[in-house]
Scaffold this motif. Structure first.
Motif, PDB file in Angstrom:
ATOM      1  N   PHE A  50       6.714 -10.650  12.038  1.00 23.49           N
ATOM      2  CA  PHE A  50       5.729 -11.542  12.632  1.00 23.49           C
ATOM      3  C   PHE A  50       5.341 -12.695  11.715  1.00 23.49           C
ATOM      4  O   PHE A  50       4.595 -13.589  12.120  1.00 23.49           O
ATOM      5  N   GLY A  51       5.825 -12.696  10.481  1.00 20.49           N
ATOM      6  CA  GLY A  51       5.593 -13.805   9.567  1.00 20.49           C
ATOM      7  C   GLY A  51       4.201 -13.901   8.986  1.00 20.49           C
ATOM      8  O   GLY A  51       3.802 -14.950   8.488  1.00 20.49           O
ATOM      9  N   HIS A  52       3.443 -12.800   9.019  1.00 20.74           N
ATOM     10  CA  HIS A  52       2.087 -12.799   8.460  1.00 20.74           C
ATOM     11  C   HIS A  52       2.155 -12.448   6.974  1.00 20.74           C
ATOM     12  O   HIS A  52       1.865 -11.327   6.566  1.00 20.74           O
ATOM     13  N   LYS A  53       2.512 -13.419   6.159  1.00 13.78           N
ATOM     14  CA  LYS A  53       2.698 -13.193   4.722  1.00 13.78           C
ATOM     15  C   LYS A  53       1.415 -12.750   4.024  1.00 13.78           C
ATOM     16  O   LYS A  53       1.456 -12.131   2.969  1.00 13.78           O
ATOM     17  N   ASP A  54       0.249 -13.064   4.617  1.00 16.73           N
ATOM     18  CA  ASP A  54      -1.026 -12.703   4.010  1.00 16.73           C
ATOM     19  C   ASP A  54      -1.631 -11.429   4.618  1.00 16.73           C
ATOM     20  O   ASP A  54      -2.800 -11.136   4.426  1.00 16.73           O
ATOM     21  N   PHE A  55      -0.819 -10.653   5.340  1.00 18.59           N
ATOM     22  CA  PHE A  55      -1.299  -9.427   5.975  1.00 18.59           C
ATOM     23  C   PHE A  55      -1.856  -8.474   4.923  1.00 18.59           C
ATOM     24  O   PHE A  55      -1.255  -8.244   3.885  1.00 18.59           O
ATOM     25  N   LEU A  56      -3.028  -7.926   5.193  1.00 20.28           N
ATOM     26  CA  LEU A  56      -3.670  -6.978   4.290  1.00 20.28           C
ATOM     27  C   LEU A  56      -3.925  -5.687   5.044  1.00 20.28           C
ATOM     28  O   LEU A  56      -4.536  -5.706   6.113  1.00 20.28           O
ATOM     29  N   ALA A  57      -3.464  -4.590   4.492  1.00 26.45           N
ATOM     30  CA  ALA A  57      -3.699  -3.275   5.093  1.00 26.45           C
ATOM     31  C   ALA A  57      -4.706  -2.516   4.246  1.00 26.45           C
ATOM     32  O   ALA A  57      -4.645  -2.535   3.021  1.00 26.45           O
ATOM     33  N   VAL A  58      -5.628  -1.851   4.926  1.00 31.23           N
ATOM     34  CA  VAL A  58      -6.614  -1.009   4.268  1.00 31.23           C
ATOM     35  C   VAL A  58      -6.458   0.383   4.856  1.00 31.23           C
ATOM     36  O   VAL A  58      -6.469   0.553   6.074  1.00 31.23           O
ATOM     37  N   SER A  59      -6.287   1.370   4.001  1.00 33.73           N
ATOM     38  CA  SER A  59      -6.134   2.749   4.460  1.00 33.73           C
ATOM     39  C   SER A  59      -7.474   3.450   4.427  1.00 33.73           C
ATOM     40  O   SER A  59      -8.040   3.684   3.357  1.00 33.73           O
ATOM     41  N   ALA A  60      -7.982   3.788   5.604  1.00 33.17           N
ATOM     42  CA  ALA A  60      -9.194   4.597   5.718  1.00 33.17           C
ATOM     43  C   ALA A  60      -8.734   6.052   5.785  1.00 33.17           C
ATOM     44  O   ALA A  60      -8.763   6.701   6.816  1.00 33.17           O
ATOM     45  N   THR A  61      -8.276   6.538   4.649  1.00 31.96           N
ATOM     46  CA  THR A  61      -7.641   7.847   4.548  1.00 31.96           C
ATOM     47  C   THR A  61      -8.637   8.951   4.905  1.00 31.96           C
ATOM     48  O   THR A  61      -9.774   8.936   4.443  1.00 31.96           O
ATOM     49  N   HIS A  62      -8.194   9.908   5.722  1.00 30.95           N
ATOM     50  CA  HIS A  62      -9.080  10.997   6.112  1.00 30.95           C
ATOM     51  C   HIS A  62      -8.280  12.267   6.354  1.00 30.95           C
ATOM     52  O   HIS A  62      -7.055  12.260   6.291  1.00 30.95           O
ATOM     53  N   GLY A  63      -8.992  13.353   6.623  1.00 33.34           N
ATOM     54  CA  GLY A  63      -8.337  14.635   6.841  1.00 33.34           C
ATOM     55  C   GLY A  63      -7.618  15.100   5.579  1.00 33.34           C
ATOM     56  O   GLY A  63      -7.952  14.714   4.467  1.00 33.34           O
ATOM     57  N   THR A  64      -6.595  15.927   5.760  1.00 35.36           N
ATOM     58  CA  THR A  64      -5.874  16.448   4.601  1.00 35.36           C
ATOM     59  C   THR A  64      -5.131  15.350   3.857  1.00 35.36           C
ATOM     60  O   THR A  64      -4.797  15.520   2.681  1.00 35.36           O
ATOM     61  N   ALA A  65      -4.890  14.204   4.496  1.00 30.26           N
ATOM     62  CA  ALA A  65      -4.252  13.081   3.800  1.00 30.26           C
ATOM     63  C   ALA A  65      -5.105  12.619   2.626  1.00 30.26           C
ATOM     64  O   ALA A  65      -4.591  12.051   1.667  1.00 30.26           O
ATOM     65  N   HIS A  66      -6.399  12.894   2.689  1.00 30.67           N
ATOM     66  CA  HIS A  66      -7.304  12.497   1.611  1.00 30.67           C
ATOM     67  C   HIS A  66      -6.913  13.155   0.287  1.00 30.67           C
ATOM     68  O   HIS A  66      -7.163  12.608  -0.785  1.00 30.67           O
ATOM     69  N   LEU A  67      -6.269  14.310   0.336  1.00 27.30           N
ATOM     70  CA  LEU A  67      -5.858  15.001  -0.886  1.00 27.30           C
ATOM     71  C   LEU A  67      -4.893  14.161  -1.714  1.00 27.30           C
ATOM     72  O   LEU A  67      -4.844  14.286  -2.933  1.00 27.30           O
ATOM     73  N   LEU A 101      -8.996   3.558   0.633  1.00 23.11           N
ATOM     74  CA  LEU A 101     -10.406   3.916   0.564  1.00 23.11           C
ATOM     75  C   LEU A 101     -10.540   5.433   0.523  1.00 23.11           C
ATOM     76  O   LEU A 101      -9.886   6.136   1.296  1.00 23.11           O
ATOM     77  N   ALA A 102     -11.392   5.914  -0.352  1.00 25.17           N
ATOM     78  CA  ALA A 102     -11.719   7.336  -0.414  1.00 25.17           C
ATOM     79  C   ALA A 102     -13.102   7.533   0.183  1.00 25.17           C
ATOM     80  O   ALA A 102     -13.960   6.655   0.089  1.00 25.17           O
ATOM     81  N   CYS A 103     -13.323   8.672   0.767  1.00 24.50           N
ATOM     82  CA  CYS A 103     -14.567   8.991   1.461  1.00 24.50           C
ATOM     83  C   CYS A 103     -15.370  10.016   0.660  1.00 24.50           C
ATOM     84  O   CYS A 103     -14.900  11.137   0.447  1.00 24.50           O
ATOM     85  N   HIS A 104     -16.556   9.625   0.212  1.00 25.62           N
ATOM     86  CA  HIS A 104     -17.394  10.570  -0.530  1.00 25.62           C
ATOM     87  C   HIS A 104     -17.691  11.807   0.313  1.00 25.62           C
ATOM     88  O   HIS A 104     -17.690  12.928  -0.200  1.00 25.62           O
ATOM     89  N   THR A 137     -15.877   5.003  -1.064  1.00 28.11           N
ATOM     90  CA  THR A 137     -16.885   4.555  -0.102  1.00 28.11           C
ATOM     91  C   THR A 137     -17.850   5.707   0.157  1.00 28.11           C
ATOM     92  O   THR A 137     -17.511   6.861  -0.072  1.00 28.11           O
ATOM     93  N   PRO A 138     -19.048   5.418   0.669  1.00 28.81           N
ATOM     94  CA  PRO A 138     -19.974   6.509   1.001  1.00 28.81           C
ATOM     95  C   PRO A 138     -19.406   7.390   2.114  1.00 28.81           C
ATOM     96  O   PRO A 138     -19.593   8.596   2.120  1.00 28.81           O
ATOM     97  N   GLY A 139     -18.721   6.760   3.062  1.00 28.18           N
ATOM     98  CA  GLY A 139     -18.117   7.484   4.178  1.00 28.18           C
ATOM     99  C   GLY A 139     -17.164   6.574   4.930  1.00 28.18           C
ATOM    100  O   GLY A 139     -17.505   5.425   5.216  1.00 28.18           O
ATOM    101  N   ILE A 140     -15.978   7.079   5.238  1.00 32.29           N
ATOM    102  CA  ILE A 140     -14.959   6.269   5.921  1.00 32.29           C
ATOM    103  C   ILE A 140     -15.437   5.838   7.306  1.00 32.29           C
ATOM    104  O   ILE A 140     -15.296   4.680   7.689  1.00 32.29           O
ATOM    105  N   ILE A 163     -15.601   1.784   8.395  1.00 35.76           N
ATOM    106  CA  ILE A 163     -14.728   1.108   9.370  1.00 35.76           C
ATOM    107  C   ILE A 163     -15.469   0.009  10.130  1.00 35.76           C
ATOM    108  O   ILE A 163     -14.972  -1.115  10.217  1.00 35.76           O
ATOM    109  N   PRO A 164     -16.676   0.245  10.676  1.00 35.89           N
ATOM    110  CA  PRO A 164     -17.380  -0.855  11.352  1.00 35.89           C
ATOM    111  C   PRO A 164     -17.718  -2.011  10.414  1.00 35.89           C
ATOM    112  O   PRO A 164     -17.726  -3.170  10.830  1.00 35.89           O
TER     113      PRO A 164
END
Length: 155
Positions: A12-29, A93-96, A136-139, A143-144
């Motif tokens: 799509f040519g979005h060279k400035d694309f930024l991804a943020v992972s709001a990691t949750h569940g067992t993926a948080h490990l 992002l990690a969730c406290h 973060t205090p909480g994922i 998000i909002p």
């Protein structure tokens, strides 16, 4: 995540694309370093699907964009680690709250070798997040905040 970044940038040519992972569940490990994996036997919380935290392995050498279709470059499966994705600009992002819940599971299962308090184990885990992970205090509450700043939520 790697596939999403690749499509946004190369297709799509979005060279400035930024991804943020709001990691949750067992993926948080995956956000904890290997020292915590060993000390608290975090592999048991994955149902022993992971013996070590392979997702926090050191990043591979950067690849030139000319190798974007090379499956052996960071644009392929070798780039599916937290450090490799961070090198490409992904913010994890990690969730406290999730760390607090992981701590409760560890204490309940007897995986607390220092017999430390809930607060102390939570603090230790927090201090052993993979380099560059943002606490973060909480994922769910974060998000909002990201959406108000113009980010879009995608699963």
């Amino acid at each position: 995540m790697r596939n999403s970044i690749n499509a946004q940038i190369f297709s799509f040519g979005h060279k400035d694309f930024l991804a943020v992972s709001a990691t949750h569940g067992t993926a948080h490990l995956a956000l904890f370093d290997q020292v915590m994996w060993e000390k608290y036997e975090l592999a048991t919380l994955t149902g022993d699907r992971f013996k070590t935290n392979t997702l926090a392995m050191p990043k591979p050498a950067p690849s030139a964009f000319a190798r974007s279709e090379d499956p052996n470059s960071v644009f392929g499966p070798v780039g599916d680690t937290i450090p490799a994705l961070q090198e490409r600009g992904v913010v994890f992002l990690a969730c406290h709250n999730a760390i607090w819940e992981v701590t409760a599971k560890l204490i309940a299962s007897g995986k607390n070798p220092d017999h430390a308090s809930h607060e102390a184990v939570t603090a230790e885990l927090t201090n052993h997040l993979v380099d560059g992970v943002v606490l973060t205090p909480g994922i769910v509450a974060t998000i909002p905040e990201l959406q108000q700043a113009g980010f879009h939520y995608a699963t």
